[in-house]
Design a protein around this motif. Structure first.
Motif, PDB file in Angstrom:
ATOM      1  N   MET A 165       0.407  -5.824  -0.676  1.00  0.00           N
ATOM      2  CA  MET A 165       0.500  -6.847  -1.721  1.00  0.00           C
ATOM      3  C   MET A 165       0.972  -6.237  -3.039  1.00  0.00           C
ATOM      4  O   MET A 165       1.803  -6.810  -3.741  1.00  0.00           O
ATOM      5  CB  MET A 165      -0.864  -7.529  -1.891  1.00  0.00           C
ATOM      6  CG  MET A 165      -0.918  -8.529  -3.024  1.00  0.00           C
ATOM      7  SD  MET A 165       0.351  -9.806  -2.935  1.00  0.00           S
ATOM      8  CE  MET A 165      -0.498 -11.045  -1.967  1.00  0.00           C
ATOM      9  N   ALA A 166       0.452  -5.062  -3.362  1.00  0.00           N
ATOM     10  CA  ALA A 166       0.840  -4.423  -4.627  1.00  0.00           C
ATOM     11  C   ALA A 166       2.341  -4.093  -4.613  1.00  0.00           C
ATOM     12  O   ALA A 166       3.031  -4.271  -5.624  1.00  0.00           O
ATOM     13  CB  ALA A 166       0.012  -3.168  -4.854  1.00  0.00           C
ATOM     14  N   ASN A 167       2.845  -3.628  -3.472  1.00  0.00           N
ATOM     15  CA  ASN A 167       4.281  -3.335  -3.383  1.00  0.00           C
ATOM     16  C   ASN A 167       5.107  -4.613  -3.523  1.00  0.00           C
ATOM     17  O   ASN A 167       6.145  -4.630  -4.179  1.00  0.00           O
ATOM     18  CB  ASN A 167       4.609  -2.650  -2.051  1.00  0.00           C
ATOM     19  CG  ASN A 167       4.197  -1.176  -2.028  1.00  0.00           C
ATOM     20  OD1 ASN A 167       4.008  -0.559  -3.074  1.00  0.00           O
ATOM     21  ND2 ASN A 167       4.052  -0.615  -0.841  1.00  0.00           N
ATOM     22  N   LEU A 168       4.633  -5.679  -2.897  1.00  0.00           N
ATOM     23  CA  LEU A 168       5.339  -6.969  -3.015  1.00  0.00           C
ATOM     24  C   LEU A 168       5.382  -7.406  -4.481  1.00  0.00           C
ATOM     25  O   LEU A 168       6.423  -7.843  -4.989  1.00  0.00           O
ATOM     26  CB  LEU A 168       4.632  -8.025  -2.145  1.00  0.00           C
ATOM     27  CG  LEU A 168       5.056  -9.480  -2.369  1.00  0.00           C
ATOM     28  CD1 LEU A 168       6.545  -9.674  -2.097  1.00  0.00           C
ATOM     29  CD2 LEU A 168       4.240 -10.420  -1.483  1.00  0.00           C
ATOM     30  N   VAL A 255      11.925   3.126  -4.923  1.00  0.00           N
ATOM     31  CA  VAL A 255      10.542   3.405  -4.508  1.00  0.00           C
ATOM     32  C   VAL A 255      10.398   4.878  -4.166  1.00  0.00           C
ATOM     33  O   VAL A 255      11.122   5.410  -3.327  1.00  0.00           O
ATOM     34  CB  VAL A 255      10.166   2.591  -3.244  1.00  0.00           C
ATOM     35  CG1 VAL A 255       8.695   2.822  -2.882  1.00  0.00           C
ATOM     36  CG2 VAL A 255      10.429   1.108  -3.452  1.00  0.00           C
ATOM     37  N   GLY A 256       9.445   5.514  -4.812  1.00  0.00           N
ATOM     38  CA  GLY A 256       9.045   6.858  -4.411  1.00  0.00           C
ATOM     39  C   GLY A 256       7.721   6.740  -3.687  1.00  0.00           C
ATOM     40  O   GLY A 256       6.886   5.916  -4.062  1.00  0.00           O
ATOM     41  N   THR A 257       7.550   7.529  -2.633  1.00  0.00           N
ATOM     42  CA  THR A 257       6.287   7.444  -1.900  1.00  0.00           C
ATOM     43  C   THR A 257       5.450   8.688  -2.155  1.00  0.00           C
ATOM     44  O   THR A 257       5.940   9.813  -2.037  1.00  0.00           O
ATOM     45  CB  THR A 257       6.535   7.272  -0.383  1.00  0.00           C
ATOM     46  OG1 THR A 257       7.377   6.129  -0.193  1.00  0.00           O
ATOM     47  CG2 THR A 257       5.231   7.045   0.361  1.00  0.00           C
ATOM     48  N   ALA A 258       4.210   8.459  -2.524  1.00  0.00           N
ATOM     49  CA  ALA A 258       3.263   9.565  -2.719  1.00  0.00           C
ATOM     50  C   ALA A 258       2.340   9.563  -1.511  1.00  0.00           C
ATOM     51  O   ALA A 258       1.287   8.942  -1.519  1.00  0.00           O
ATOM     52  CB  ALA A 258       2.484   9.377  -4.013  1.00  0.00           C
ATOM     53  N   ASP A 286       4.828   4.031  -4.378  1.00  0.00           N
ATOM     54  CA  ASP A 286       3.871   3.599  -3.363  1.00  0.00           C
ATOM     55  C   ASP A 286       2.954   4.793  -3.102  1.00  0.00           C
ATOM     56  O   ASP A 286       3.335   5.750  -2.431  1.00  0.00           O
ATOM     57  CB  ASP A 286       4.611   3.182  -2.084  1.00  0.00           C
ATOM     58  CG  ASP A 286       3.648   2.868  -0.947  1.00  0.00           C
ATOM     59  OD1 ASP A 286       2.426   3.123  -1.103  1.00  0.00           O
ATOM     60  OD2 ASP A 286       4.104   2.364   0.099  1.00  0.00           O
ATOM     61  N   GLY A 287       1.738   4.686  -3.658  1.00  0.00           N
ATOM     62  CA  GLY A 287       0.772   5.776  -3.485  1.00  0.00           C
ATOM     63  C   GLY A 287      -0.415   5.301  -2.682  1.00  0.00           C
ATOM     64  O   GLY A 287      -1.550   5.687  -2.977  1.00  0.00           O
ATOM     65  N   PHE A 314      -1.623   1.422  -5.092  1.00  0.00           N
ATOM     66  CA  PHE A 314      -2.484   2.301  -4.285  1.00  0.00           C
ATOM     67  C   PHE A 314      -3.726   1.535  -3.850  1.00  0.00           C
ATOM     68  O   PHE A 314      -3.983   0.413  -4.289  1.00  0.00           O
ATOM     69  CB  PHE A 314      -2.853   3.583  -5.039  1.00  0.00           C
ATOM     70  CG  PHE A 314      -3.719   3.369  -6.255  1.00  0.00           C
ATOM     71  CD1 PHE A 314      -3.159   3.017  -7.464  1.00  0.00           C
ATOM     72  CD2 PHE A 314      -5.087   3.524  -6.173  1.00  0.00           C
ATOM     73  CE1 PHE A 314      -3.945   2.825  -8.593  1.00  0.00           C
ATOM     74  CE2 PHE A 314      -5.887   3.335  -7.291  1.00  0.00           C
ATOM     75  CZ  PHE A 314      -5.314   2.987  -8.503  1.00  0.00           C
ATOM     76  N   ASP A 315      -4.490   2.185  -2.973  1.00  0.00           N
ATOM     77  CA  ASP A 315      -5.679   1.551  -2.399  1.00  0.00           C
ATOM     78  C   ASP A 315      -6.937   2.343  -2.713  1.00  0.00           C
ATOM     79  O   ASP A 315      -6.954   3.567  -2.563  1.00  0.00           O
ATOM     80  CB  ASP A 315      -5.554   1.481  -0.869  1.00  0.00           C
ATOM     81  CG  ASP A 315      -4.544   0.464  -0.410  1.00  0.00           C
ATOM     82  OD1 ASP A 315      -4.472  -0.621  -1.016  1.00  0.00           O
ATOM     83  OD2 ASP A 315      -3.827   0.747   0.568  1.00  0.00           O
TER      84      ASP A 315
END
Ligand SMILES: Cc1ncc(COP(=O)(O)O)c(C=O)c1O
Length: 493
Positions: A165-168, A255-258, A286-287, A314-315
């Motif tokens: 949801m956060a990415n959306l 988008v960078g992914t951590a 996206d972490g 993040f979550d």
């Protein structure tokens, strides 16, 4: 504050004014309280003794069949339904509370989070908006996250279901920032600027899904090749963007992914941030699980550059160990965030005083109007456990991943399939793909450890994501021994 000495007086008053035929409250509060205490004790016992249970076990048909009954019309005793829960639900849960769970990316939760969740349910607060302290609790956690991730004062934050949801939301905020807020009314169909987004081939599938839901189409996400450590190739990114600009597209979102889902790789966030600043592109990180490595001093440097992101997803339900669900989005530019979601309506009018004060409200920053009190379990978790202890448990997960890597290297039947960057280890038993897929299933069915699988370099990998703070060397050893035992058994067949 309720004076505990007056508690029985309050109970007596509640009993006198409660008519079970009118409200849905218990007719017999004393009996309900006793049963509620049993239920709380049972769950605490479940967590305390989780090691005595299998991680996961297949659901017997008769248990599954009991969930095919018609909707209940009459009341049942709480104790009776709880007994059903103990028999049919609790033993067949997914198992991510268990230290042997290593599949996908799932947090283990804590008793602190569990009791906080109970308190939140008791308050039944709706955090869509209005002027009440639960909203301040969420703002407090937001402020903590802003500080931890080095975002500027005035950045906005919001609890959401999860990183999907956060990415959306990040895609939507960046889309509206690129096209102008009018697109919220006109829609993207008539838009002549053809937006393009960029992420590595290792990006999580929720990002193309977000592009699809945002009306931009998943094809508008360009997948950029990765290097031998599964990090985005910055040169290929620059080339793709330049080429798209020449072809008349409008690059808008990178988008960078951590912590990539397959291997735990961390993109060069500092390099991406600098590039995006130069190119005037929205830089989103996206972490999902990796961002909270910020709490571990030995890992935080890996995230250098995260503080320059325009948005971060993040979550808390992964490495934050909060009970599901607890995702979060941080946005550098509060106004850009708000203009993507705020709506004005008479029935949600704001006031200077009274319950309708406190604008802007959380509903101005996301799609949900009714929102639960997710912030409370995270506020409790952070306060009771502290960021140092949480950071130490994150660090320990990564040390265990390195221990597993070492065990794989010293075991000739096993092969490491990707570099161990964080807490994820992909490996295989040296045999065909189907054998490895079968090994993973058998390990899950054994109830001892539960890894999952993925594909690395076109081959099936057994994948252990060490996220649970309860996992220790014993579980890692059990994974190695179990893999070998199942592999040998399959080879012998
Ligand atoms: C890198 C990454 N992004 C996004 C997600 C999706 O997060 P959620 O399951 O909280 O929606 C995950 C889930 O594991 C992930 O690993």
């Amino acid at each position: 504050m309720i004076d505990p000495k007056n508690r029985s007086g309050i109970d007596a008053q509640a009993e006198a004014t409660t008519d079970a035929n009118i409200t849905l409250d218990p007719a017999d509060w004393a009996a309900f309280r006793a049963q509620a205490h049993i239920m709380l004790d049972d769950m605490l016992g479940y967590i305390k003794k989780i090691r005595e249970r299998p991680v996961w076990q297949p659901i017997p048909e008769e248990a599954r069949a009991r969930f095919r009954s018609p909707a209940p019309q009459k009341s049942e005793e709480l104790a009776q339904v709880h007994a059903e829960f103990m028999r049919d639900v609790l033993p067949f849960a997914m198992g991510n509370v268990h230290p042997g769970f290593m599949g996908w990316v799932n947090g283990g939760g804590t008793p602190v989070g569990m009791v906080a969740e109970m308190l939140a349910a008791g308050l039944n607060a709706n955090l869509g908006g209005r002027d009440h302290i639960p909203v301040e609790v969420e703002r407090q956690v937001s402020e903590w996250m802003r500080e931890i991730f080095g975002f500027p004062r005035g950045a906005s934050g919001l609890f959401v279901t999860g990183t999907s949801m956060a990415n959306l939301m990040a895609v939507v905020i960046a889309r509206d920032a690129a096209l102008g807020v009018k697109v919220r009314a006109s829609g993207v169909a008539g838009e002549t600027r053809r937006l393009r987004a960029y992420a590595s081939t290792a990006v999580h599938s929720c990002v193309p899904k977000a592009m699809d839901i945002a009306g931009l189409g998943s094809d508008a996400l360009r997948l950029i090749p990765v290097d031998n450590r599964y990090r985005i190739d910055l040169r290929a990114l620059a080339t793709a963007i330049a080429r798209d600009r020449e072809a008349g597209f409008t690059p808008f979102f990178v988008v960078g992914t951590a912590g990539t889902v397959d291997t735990g790789a961390i993109d060069d966030l500092a390099g991406m941030a600098a590039f995006c600043r130069r190119e005037k592109l929205w830089f989103h990180v996206d972490g999902a699980f990796g961002a909270l490595a910020m709490l571990a001093p030995d890992l935080a440097p890996l995230l250098d550059g995260i503080e320059r992101a325009d948005s971060l997803a993040f979550d808390f339900h992964k490495w934050g160990q909060a009970p599901y669900d607890a995702g979060f989005i941080l946005v550098r530019d509060l106004e850009a965030h708000k203009q993507a979601f705020a709506m004005q309506t008479a029935y949600l009018a704001r006031a200077e005083r009274g319950l309708a004060a406190g604008s802007p409200w959380p509903c101005d920053f996301g799609p949900d109007l009714s929102r639960g009190f997710r912030a409370l379990k995270v506020w409790f978790t952070l306060k009771v456990l502290g960021t140092e202890r949480l950071g130490a448990s994150i660090s320990r997960c990564c040390a265990l991943a390195r221990y597993l890597e070492g065990r794989i290297h010293e075991t000739p039947e096993l092969e490491l399939m990707a570099p161990v960057e964080l807490n994820i280890v992909c490996f295989r038993y040296r045999a065909a793909d189907q054998v490895n897929a079968e090994i993973a299933i058998r390990l899950q069915e054994s109830g001892v450890v539960a890894p999952s699988t993925t594909r690395i370099g076109g081959r099936t990998a057994i994948r252990a994501a060490i996220v649970n703070h309860r996992t220790g060397r014993a579980e890692i050893d059990a994974l190695v021994e179990g893999t070998l035992a199942q592999g040998h058994a399959l080879a012998a067949q």
